[in-house]
Design an enzyme around this catalytic site. Sequence first.
Site, PDB file in Angstrom:
ATOM      1  N   ARG B 311     -34.084  42.260 -30.887  1.00  0.00           N
ATOM      2  CA  ARG B 311     -33.193  41.488 -30.243  1.00  0.00           C
ATOM      3  C   ARG B 311     -33.163  41.780 -28.515  1.00  0.00           C
ATOM      4  O   ARG B 311     -33.068  40.999 -27.815  1.00  0.00           O
ATOM      5  CB  ARG B 311     -31.761  41.389 -30.744  1.00  0.00           C
ATOM      6  CG  ARG B 311     -30.771  40.078 -30.116  1.00  0.00           C
ATOM      7  CD  ARG B 311     -29.723  39.794 -30.862  1.00  0.00           C
ATOM      8  NE  ARG B 311     -29.990  38.650 -32.239  1.00  0.00           N
ATOM      9  CZ  ARG B 311     -29.805  37.496 -31.907  1.00  0.00           C
ATOM     10  NH1 ARG B 311     -29.631  37.032 -30.770  1.00  0.00           N
ATOM     11  NH2 ARG B 311     -30.200  36.646 -33.007  1.00  0.00           N
ATOM     12  N   GLU B 723     -21.063  35.920 -30.340  1.00  0.00           N
ATOM     13  CA  GLU B 723     -21.437  36.959 -29.522  1.00  0.00           C
ATOM     14  C   GLU B 723     -21.625  36.383 -28.011  1.00  0.00           C
ATOM     15  O   GLU B 723     -21.393  37.404 -27.071  1.00  0.00           O
ATOM     16  CB  GLU B 723     -22.928  37.612 -29.910  1.00  0.00           C
ATOM     17  CG  GLU B 723     -22.884  38.043 -31.203  1.00  0.00           C
ATOM     18  CD  GLU B 723     -24.212  38.169 -31.918  1.00  0.00           C
ATOM     19  OE1 GLU B 723     -24.448  39.178 -31.990  1.00  0.00           O
ATOM     20  OE2 GLU B 723     -24.691  37.105 -32.608  1.00  0.00           O
TER      21      GLU B 723
END
Lengths: 480, 784
Positions: B311, B723
Amino acid sequence: MRDYVLIYINGVRHQIRGQQARLSLSNFIRRELGQIGTKIVCSEGDCGACSVLVGRACEDGIRYQAIDSCIAFLFQLDSTHIVTVEGISKAGQTNGVQQALIDCHGSQCGFCTPGFAMAMTAMQENGCGKVVDELRAGLTGNLCRCTGYVSILEAGLTTEIAEGERMDSMYPPDTMLQDFATHADDNMALVEDNEESASRTYCPATLRSALEVLQDWPQAMIVAGATDIGVRVNKGQTLPETILDLNRVKELEQAELVAGKLVMGARVSWTSVESLSRASIPEFYRVLKVFGAPQIRNMGTVGGNVINASPIADSLPFYFVMDAELELQSSSGSRKVSINDFYQGYKKFDLRQGELLTRVTVPLPKERELLRLFKVSRRLDLDISSFTAAIRMRLDGDTITEAALAFGAVGPTVLRARNTEAYLVGRELTEATMLAAGELAVAEVTPISDVRGSEDYRLQLTRNVFVKFYLEHQPDAVLV
Amino acid sequence: MTSVGKPLPHDSARGHVTGSALFIDDMPAQVGELHVGFVGSPVACGEIMRIDVEAALKTPGVVACYTAEDVAGHNVFGLIVADDPFLAQEEVMYVGQPVVVVAAENPKALELGRRAVVIECREQTPVLTIEQAIQANRYLGPVRKIARGRVDENLASAPHRIAGTFKSGGQEQFYLESQAALAYPGEQGQIVVHSSTQNTTEIQAVVAEVLGLGQHEVICICKRMGGAFGGKETQAAIPAIMAALVASKTGRAARVIYNKDDDMCVTGKRHEYFTRWDCGFDNAGHLLALRCEYFSNGGATTDLSPSVMERTLLHGDNAYFLPHVEFTGKVCFTNLPPNTAFRGFGGPQGMLVIENVLETIAEKLGLDALQVRRANVYGVGTRNVTPYGQVVDKNHLPEIFETLAADSDYERRREEIAQFNAKSRLQVRGLALTGMKFGISFTTKFLNQGNALVNVYTDGTIQVSTGATEMGQGVNVKIRQLVADEFAIDPRRVLMMATSTEKNNNTSPTAASAGTDLNGAAAVVACQEIKTRLRSFAAEHLADSESGLVASPEHICFAEGTVHDDRRPQVRIPFEQLCEDARRDRVDLGSRGFFATPGIDFNRETGRGTPFFYFTQGAAVAEVVIDRFTGEMRVLRVDLLIDIGKSINPGVDRGQIIGGFVQGMGWVTNECLTYNDKGELLSHSPTTYKIPAVTDIPPEFNVRMFPNHDNTQNIGSSKAVGEPPLMLALSVWAAARNAISYVKPGAEIDLKSPATGEEILRVITALQQDTEPTQLPGIVIPGR
Ligand SMILES: Cc1cc2nc3c(=O)[nH]c(=O)nc-3n(C[C@H](O)[C@H](O)[C@H](O)COP(=O)(O)OP(=O)(O)OC[C@H]3O[C@@H](n4cnc5c(N)ncnc54)[C@H](O)[C@@H]3O)c2cc1C
Ligand code: FES
Ligand code: FES
């Protein structure tokens, strides 16, 4: 001799005896009473999840304050009314604070929420927290990891507490007050002596009896607010057999301003000193505002901070530069020691066996004296200092005629920078003088690196506070 | 009467404020229940020479001690690589690594028992830092890479080139409820585990594996968590296994509640990163080429670290177009607890690097950093392909940048700040606008699935169970709203039930911000199945031969708690009556819905594909003031603008945005993990680890959602919100750097994250040290 602690919890009367009185309040309410609304996160007074209200008798009834139940022992809480989250509203209902928290999305995971509800209810009880700065100041003892606080502040600002939700309406004070009054003057000892364990907890009502206890049990651990001791116990220290608790000793809880001096009994809470100094000693007030958090200041005491003898104790640099005087008493008499002579090394100090610290007297700055106190911590609120300093100067025109400099967190005790003081006296207060003083002071401190800051950082702060002091006293100083 | 789009309170709000919402530690004790704890490794690295539990077992009240030898099944587990031991065997890999499990009748006995356990180790030199790991060549998993174009060539030919390194620190999740589990034996050898976990399926699987049971013999239930933030995605496992092991061995209920210190010492955190970067740019600040080599501190076992690194690589671009780019990532092995998921999952670390690069470029060119960001932001229609090949579709970033710059009065404040800084000798202020683009979906494809069980009762009330776990993020109330709207009933008639593997199997962790996306969509699928059946039934019911109304399910509408045929709207059957009648007609009023995110694919080997279903985007402007003499910083004002699509619950979402931002602010400012040279964590409680407090919240905090309903591919045209807002807080770090740049314009600034007071003062002092020393009256200072 009384052998139990008298506590009301959510209106219910409890008498607690022997060893059990050494339980923390949070353990008692969660484990013994099964009231699980009060949450435990840190067990060290640093998150507020365990906040409860403690009601104590005052001139006009019962006054409620928030405290951290994880670091309060039951024996400290004689003649109090404890209200937990279960007790701030009628069964199945919510009080104004709780309803506002619901309406404003003030909870996410909910683990911190009971603590916030308690801290906010305490503010409502005391008629504060209606403007945002006050509300923030009142919530510095409560951590929330989820919400980012904004919704909680919004809830606080919209809260309406109905008359019927006030503690005095929910718990009429008269019976409790009467009960407290009949228990006010007797001495109290919680003694348990059996095969498994021996424990003696003395909670005398007068200074004289306290000194007698100390004479009989010179090794007794003295407990005042337990904001230091409670943490140590939760982190593994065992309580000794004998404890002398000062919480019922009335003589030690007076604080007043007399003849240019701040006179504080050893068991005066920081909250009391905070309100006393607000108008009259703004510099000290600035430090007290960021001393722990309300829950800590409601329990923590003047004497505890001195005897805990931490080099990062926030009250000490002020005392050092003002040359405060400590009064120490034992059953054989009393003596006075200057704070500047009291500490001998790391956690070593001039307190003899059988002695209690009873009073701290601080002369206040006079005219033409400049005073500045510094507390540098990683986080503004509810944080132990990485560095502290106090600078006091007396000026004649621009000439420095007297200088006192104290530093904390840069050595085993709070210390005075005597060489630098000597250098300053007789010089003009200029930026160059202060720059030089900073360099000199660095040679007088011996910081170490630890979790709160490196040696370099502390040296640099020592150096920097001098010019900072100078600039802050310039008439055109801009402060945000 | 739709409820989607309304700010309904959290579904447990009432329980939260009254303290009656039960967490694991609050559940009533069963008769004979045991208190369970562990004793961990005394050293960061070494060989276990001796484990002695004899004295512990003799301690009154201690019932049992277990070591790895008592594990019937596998002692080692792990989601990506099975290298995570439940209890250390032979070797220990980090301080506090669980070695012995102790069970006792009461907390005191447990404490004494724990103290009596002896673990002797032959200590070896640990690897603790990224630098040490690089030197020792110790990595976990393969090197990952995402690249495009000709990087070397464009670095060499660029009008300007700067290279540097960057460090960002780790971060403790600091959920308030520490790791916790309660297990008890069920019938036929079953074990029931209540766990504070984001991943009931994972707990079920590992408990089964370690105890040597079939998965059908383990039930894992999670009603709620007191916060998780990623920290309970994998790491709830060890405490759950401890409780399950004791329950299965003793036949008694067993509860494990970590205390905060232990929790912080032995569980993983956000990965610390070290990055080498090299960039080329033109006079306008366009990034022509960027190379980043990321190293993360993985800790002692693999855990989720490779996915986290993945990520990072997928977010190294953040909101900016990079024509020539090369990102590589390595996970370093160290003797620390395995680092793990934490909101943002590697994204923040990658994004902070490029924001730092952009600030550096601006300083070098003497431009305002906003100008440089504008030059690089992903375009609409052009300059909109990510390094991995996915198109940034429906891109609103340029518009967000401009709207926010205008709304926050950026230009005027820039002027004011410059003036203030020229005057104030005590303080210095800084301002920065940073962008945010965050990809939504698990990058591990198979995890992008969810299932939900919807039970409709004959009084028209509904219970919904999904694999989503409630950790405070409000997934429950959102699903409740979606379900209520499907049937057009009052959301109070819908209740969300505890997450349990008994009802929802093979679920994904509630993570990657996708909790509502996946489970909400699955719940809606289930509702639609039930509705289809109800439609047929209602059509028959409402058909009316007299008026020639032929049964036709397509005409059946659910509205305002009733059902009608839209050709004869005056006849309405209350929903509850329809349910009652349907049951009597043997219509199935329950269904399980399944959802798998369509259209996503990513090839890790080539570093190309479409890993994300869509992007959540936004930007933030932060202004800070720094004390030049102490380094202490205050955040004065924050303005943020975020595109979360059409919000299902604006109250919940606003809470996510603000909470996420503040958490990110903590990461880049005061949250500082300090270890000693033995690998012991020194900042292991809130006394020494400082998350933001209420007074750290900017006094002016303007939060706005970007009006956007074009994200039609996702449930209710919403976008994930868990997030992304955390990364808006990079603006705070950038503002700190910007402030420092005024101390000595044009000088190189080496500011790390977190920008603690100490770090800021270090940088300011270094900048000032190069200036001429002042003549000091009356003293000579050696060596200055
Ligand atoms: C969360 C938290 C935050 C804190 N923040 C701060 C801070 O910001 N700044 C700071 O300076 N401190 C801070 N403290 C420390 C503590 O609150 C203070 O030191 C406080 O003043 C201690 O007072 P007390 O009455 O609670 O002490 P106690 O814990 O009761 O006692 C401390 C010590 O003093 C002894 N003692 C107490 N009274 C007497 C007496 N009259 N005579 C002789 N001995 C005595 C005790 O035996 C013990 O050794 C914090 C503590 C906590 C838990
Ligand atoms: S549990 Fe954190 S203050 Fe009491
Ligand atoms: S709501 Fe989760 S910690 Fe405050």
